[in-house]
Design a protein around this motif. Structure first.
Motif, short mmCIF file in Angstrom:
data_model
loop_
_atom_site.label_atom_id
_atom_site.label_comp_id
_atom_site.label_asym_id
_atom_site.label_seq_id
_atom_site.Cartn_x
_atom_site.Cartn_y
_atom_site.Cartn_z
N MET A 292 0.83 -1.22 0.00
CA MET A 292 0.00 0.00 0.00
C MET A 292 0.86 1.26 0.00
O MET A 292 0.54 2.26 -0.62
N ALA A 293 1.99 1.21 0.72
CA ALA A 293 2.86 2.39 0.78
C ALA A 293 3.36 2.75 -0.60
O ALA A 293 3.43 3.92 -0.96
N LYS A 294 3.70 1.70 -1.42
CA LYS A 294 4.18 2.00 -2.77
C LYS A 294 3.08 2.62 -3.60
O LYS A 294 3.31 3.53 -4.39
N HIS A 295 1.88 2.11 -3.42
CA HIS A 295 0.75 2.68 -4.17
C HIS A 295 0.54 4.14 -3.80
O HIS A 295 0.30 4.99 -4.66
N HIS A 296 0.64 4.44 -2.51
CA HIS A 296 0.47 5.83 -2.07
C HIS A 296 1.53 6.71 -2.69
O HIS A 296 1.26 7.80 -3.17
N SER A 297 2.77 6.23 -2.67
CA SER A 297 3.87 7.02 -3.21
C SER A 297 3.68 7.28 -4.69
O SER A 297 3.91 8.38 -5.18
N LYS A 298 3.24 6.24 -5.42
CA LYS A 298 3.02 6.40 -6.85
C LYS A 298 1.88 7.37 -7.12
O LYS A 298 1.93 8.20 -8.02
N THR A 299 0.83 7.29 -6.32
CA THR A 299 -0.33 8.16 -6.51
C THR A 299 0.03 9.63 -6.33
O THR A 299 -0.46 10.50 -7.04
N PHE A 300 0.91 9.88 -5.36
CA PHE A 300 1.25 11.27 -5.06
C PHE A 300 2.68 11.61 -5.46
O PHE A 300 3.40 12.27 -4.73
N ASP A 301 3.08 11.08 -6.60
CA ASP A 301 4.36 11.47 -7.17
C ASP A 301 4.39 12.99 -7.32
O ASP A 301 3.38 13.62 -7.65
N ILE A 302 5.55 13.60 -7.10
CA ILE A 302 5.65 15.06 -7.08
C ILE A 302 5.19 15.70 -8.38
O ILE A 302 4.63 16.79 -8.41
N HIS A 303 5.38 15.02 -9.50
CA HIS A 303 4.93 15.58 -10.78
C HIS A 303 3.41 15.61 -10.84
O HIS A 303 2.81 16.55 -11.37
N ILE A 304 2.76 14.58 -10.29
CA ILE A 304 1.30 14.57 -10.23
C ILE A 304 0.81 15.66 -9.30
O ILE A 304 -0.18 16.32 -9.56
N GLN A 305 1.52 15.89 -8.20
CA GLN A 305 1.13 16.94 -7.27
C GLN A 305 1.03 18.29 -7.98
O GLN A 305 0.06 19.01 -7.82
N LYS A 306 2.04 18.61 -8.75
CA LYS A 306 2.06 19.92 -9.40
C LYS A 306 0.92 20.07 -10.39
O LYS A 306 0.44 21.17 -10.63
N GLU A 307 0.51 18.97 -10.97
CA GLU A 307 -0.59 19.03 -11.92
C GLU A 307 -1.94 19.08 -11.22
O GLU A 307 -2.89 19.66 -11.72
N ALA A 308 -2.01 18.52 -10.02
CA ALA A 308 -3.29 18.40 -9.32
C ALA A 308 -3.65 19.62 -8.50
O ALA A 308 -4.82 19.88 -8.25
N PHE A 309 -2.64 20.39 -8.09
CA PHE A 309 -2.86 21.53 -7.19
C PHE A 309 -2.74 22.85 -7.93
O PHE A 309 -2.01 22.97 -8.92
N ASN A 310 -3.46 23.84 -7.46
CA ASN A 310 -3.22 25.20 -7.92
C ASN A 310 -1.85 25.65 -7.44
O ASN A 310 -1.49 25.43 -6.28
N ASP A 311 -1.10 26.29 -8.33
CA ASP A 311 0.29 26.66 -8.02
C ASP A 311 0.41 27.53 -6.78
O ASP A 311 1.36 27.40 -6.01
N VAL A 312 -0.56 28.41 -6.56
CA VAL A 312 -0.46 29.36 -5.45
C VAL A 312 -0.45 28.65 -4.10
O VAL A 312 0.09 29.17 -3.12
N TYR A 313 -1.02 27.44 -4.05
CA TYR A 313 -1.12 26.72 -2.77
C TYR A 313 0.04 25.74 -2.53
O TYR A 313 0.22 25.28 -1.40
N LEU A 314 0.81 25.43 -3.54
CA LEU A 314 1.86 24.42 -3.40
C LEU A 314 2.84 24.67 -2.25
O LEU A 314 3.25 23.73 -1.58
N PRO A 315 3.24 25.93 -1.98
CA PRO A 315 4.17 26.16 -0.86
C PRO A 315 3.62 25.72 0.49
O PRO A 315 4.39 25.54 1.44
N LEU A 316 2.30 25.55 0.59
CA LEU A 316 1.69 25.17 1.87
C LEU A 316 1.51 23.66 2.02
O LEU A 316 1.10 23.19 3.08
N LEU A 317 1.84 22.90 0.99
CA LEU A 317 1.57 21.46 1.01
C LEU A 317 2.28 20.77 2.17
O LEU A 317 1.71 19.90 2.84
N HIS A 318 3.51 21.18 2.44
CA HIS A 318 4.29 20.55 3.51
C HIS A 318 4.50 21.49 4.70
O HIS A 318 5.38 21.25 5.52
N CYS A 319 3.70 22.52 4.78
CA CYS A 319 3.85 23.52 5.86
C CYS A 319 3.60 22.88 7.23
O CYS A 319 2.62 22.15 7.43
#
Length: 465
Positions: free
Chosen positions: A1-28
């Motif tokens: 399951m951990a691998k699946h989670h990692s694949k689902t939220f690959d950093i490239h997918i993150q940038k496509e899924a989120f509005n750019d203005v909010y990305l700095p808060l993802l790991h806040c």
């Protein structure tokens, strides 16, 4: 399951899924994340996306989602989580309990939805495993500060970092959220203000609807679309112009403090300005040689408001200084005397509705230039002259109408944040009267209106000392 989670939220997918203005808060990791913005800004969607990401990738996290009323979750936060789980093809990783409004991640992390309308049920919130680590307060402007304090108390202790996210539309300039997180932001908080223009996922049709309010309802557009601070009602002043000016002003007062002096031979001498961080007088522009100034004064009346002085240049109308404090009347009169002297013996127009004491005190101290009003004596048929400005049912709407026009056409004349904020809470009541909204004040607005109304008497040579 951990691998699946990692694949689902690959950093490239993150940038496509989120509005750019909010990305700095993802790991806040700050204790508080405060998302303030207008309709369609995507702040709620981002919050759901971020929590799904954290719940799937960080063990030991449990989320409590709070709104003022429990029943509102079903068609808002709960529905949004449900929708995003399906959109991201995460359904196999979650158990969604529709009737209980509870969502459980297969890794053990959970989401519970509660309302502040049933505090007892809120106190009994428990998770299947682990502790409460996160709270999201949606539409935070709908809750009271004491309720927020109780929520904050619940996030303490334990071994996992704690965090509260607040999302809301900033509808009221007097809200506790503005005071707590924007006027005096704590070090453990991060704030972000967004509008529909920051949301690249907003459909063109929805964007066009929001944009149309620019022309059809400027106040709604400014407050509810652009997320500017306002009031739950319509300001009589041009809210768009006022908010634009609030965003433009960056400089602090040149000086802040009060005057000290001594009284001798029936007048004031040895006048000095003493700098104080929280002084009653804010000077934005010092006096210029040969320039005429006017000071409008609003007295405290029944004691609910402060004593105020508004200093403007007579010719241009530019605001150059303010006085604002709860004084005794004699102290107020002396500060006005000194302020007027400092500004080239400015014309002082002090309101006499509630008390004539400040005007009489200025007269006793032989202040050289006070505004006078004409009074017709129907018996003697003579015209009498009295010091001070009388605000009544005839003069009040006239001076306010003139100030409303000036603010609309020349908002750049004003530099005092307190005054501009007060304009936003100066609204039209049900009976059509222009007045301060409930819980707000009108002293800065009225003093400024009086100053502009008195300008015509300011012409003449400067009094030399």
């Amino acid at each position: 399951m951990a691998k699946h989670h990692s694949k689902t939220f690959d950093i490239h997918i993150q940038k496509e899924a989120f509005n750019d203005v909010y990305l700095p808060l993802l790991h806040c990791q700050k204790r508080y994340i405060v998302l303030c913005g207008g309709a369609g800004s995507g702040k709620s969607v981002f919050t759901v996306q971020r929590y799904l990401y954290r719940l799937l990738t960080e063990p030991g996290r449990n989320l409590l989602v709070v709104r003022a009323v429990q029943a509102t979750h079903r068609n808002s936060t709960f529905a949004l989580f449900h929708q995003m789980i399906g959109k991201w093809n995460l359904t196999p990783l979650f158990e969604i309990a529709e009737g209980l409004e509870r969502i459980r991640c297969k890794n053990g992390n959970e989401i519970i939805f509660k309302g502040l309308d049933n505090s007892e049920k809120l106190k009994s919130v428990t998770f299947s495993s682990g502790e409460l680590t996160d709270i999201w307060v949606e539409e935070a402007s709908e809750i009271e500060e004491h309720d927020f304090n109780q929520l904050a108390i619940r996030l303490r202790g334990g071994t996992v970092s704690k965090q509260i996210v607040l999302s809301f539309n900033p509808v009221s300039v007097h809200h506790w959220l503005k005071r707590r997180f924007f006027d005096h932001p704590p070090k453990d908080a991060v704030t972000l203000r967004t509008t529909y223009k920051d949301n690249r996922f907003l459909s063109p049709e929805d964007g066009a609807v929001l944009e149309s309010f620019r022309e059809t309802d400027p106040y709604y557009y400014q407050v509810y679309c652009l997320g500017e601070w306002g009031v739950l009602g319509k300001s009589v002043f041009d809210a768009q112009a006022v908010n634009r000016r609030l965003n433009e002003i960056r400089s602090l007062p040149v000086r802040c403090g009060s005057f000290v002096c001594c009284e001798q031979d029936g007048t004031l001498h040895e006048i000095q300005f003493i700098d104080e961080p929280d002084g009653a007088i804010r000077i934005y522009s010092p006096p210029k040689p040969g320039v005429q100034y006017v000071i409008g004064g609003d007295t405290a009346g029944d004691g609910s408001d402060a004593f105020v002085g508004q200093v403007i240049e007579s010719r241009t109308g530019r605001q150059v200084a303010t006085l604002h404090r709860s004084f005794d009347e004699d102290v107020y009169a002396k500060q006005m005397f000194c302020l007027g002297t400092y500004y080239n013996n400015a014309l002082i127009a002090c309101e006499v509705n509630f008390s004539t004491y400040p005007v009489r005190e200025l007269q006793r101290l032989r202040y050289p230039r006070q505004y006078y009003r004409e009074i017709y004596d129907s018996i003697t048929r003579d015209m009498e002259y009295r010091y001070g400005f009388l605000t009544n049912r005839i003069t009040r709407p006239v001076i306010l109408a003139e100030l409303i026009r000036i603010v609309r056409e020349q908002p750049e004349l004003f530099c005092d944040e307190r005054t501009l904020n007060e304009m936003l809470t100066f609204v039209r009541s049900k009976d059509g009267r222009a007045e301060a909204a409930s819980g707000a004040h009108d002293d800065c607005v009225m003093a400024l209106a009086i100053a502009f109304a008195a300008r015509h008497q300011a012409a003449g040579p400067i009094e030399e000392e």
